[in-house]
Motif scaffolding. Sequence first.
Motif: not given
Length: 101
Positions: A17-22
């Motif tokens: 789930x990289x780059x999906x938190x921001x």
Amino acid sequence: MFAKIYRPSKTAMQSGRAKTKRWVLEFEPRHAKRPDPLMGWASSTDMQRQVTLRFDTKDEAVEYARRHGIPFRVRDVHEAPRPVKSYASNFAYDRKEPWSH
């Protein structure tokens, strides 16, 4: 100069789930791209297209847009429920699915 605020979804090419938190603030294009007369590549004179701002929370992105007078639209995230599975449930006596072999 309308902006959209959203949290990017997971791409099909990654398992994490990289780059999906921001949260991301991007400007919508003012006009469509047109072919360049010399090379034939798609080009545009809209420089706002290149601006992408990232924020830790949705509230920070909304506050930034309000502070700078940018009209915006927020797209909320709809998370799909992930079922909790364990290896031991494969051998449970009251299994709902029959064995495949």
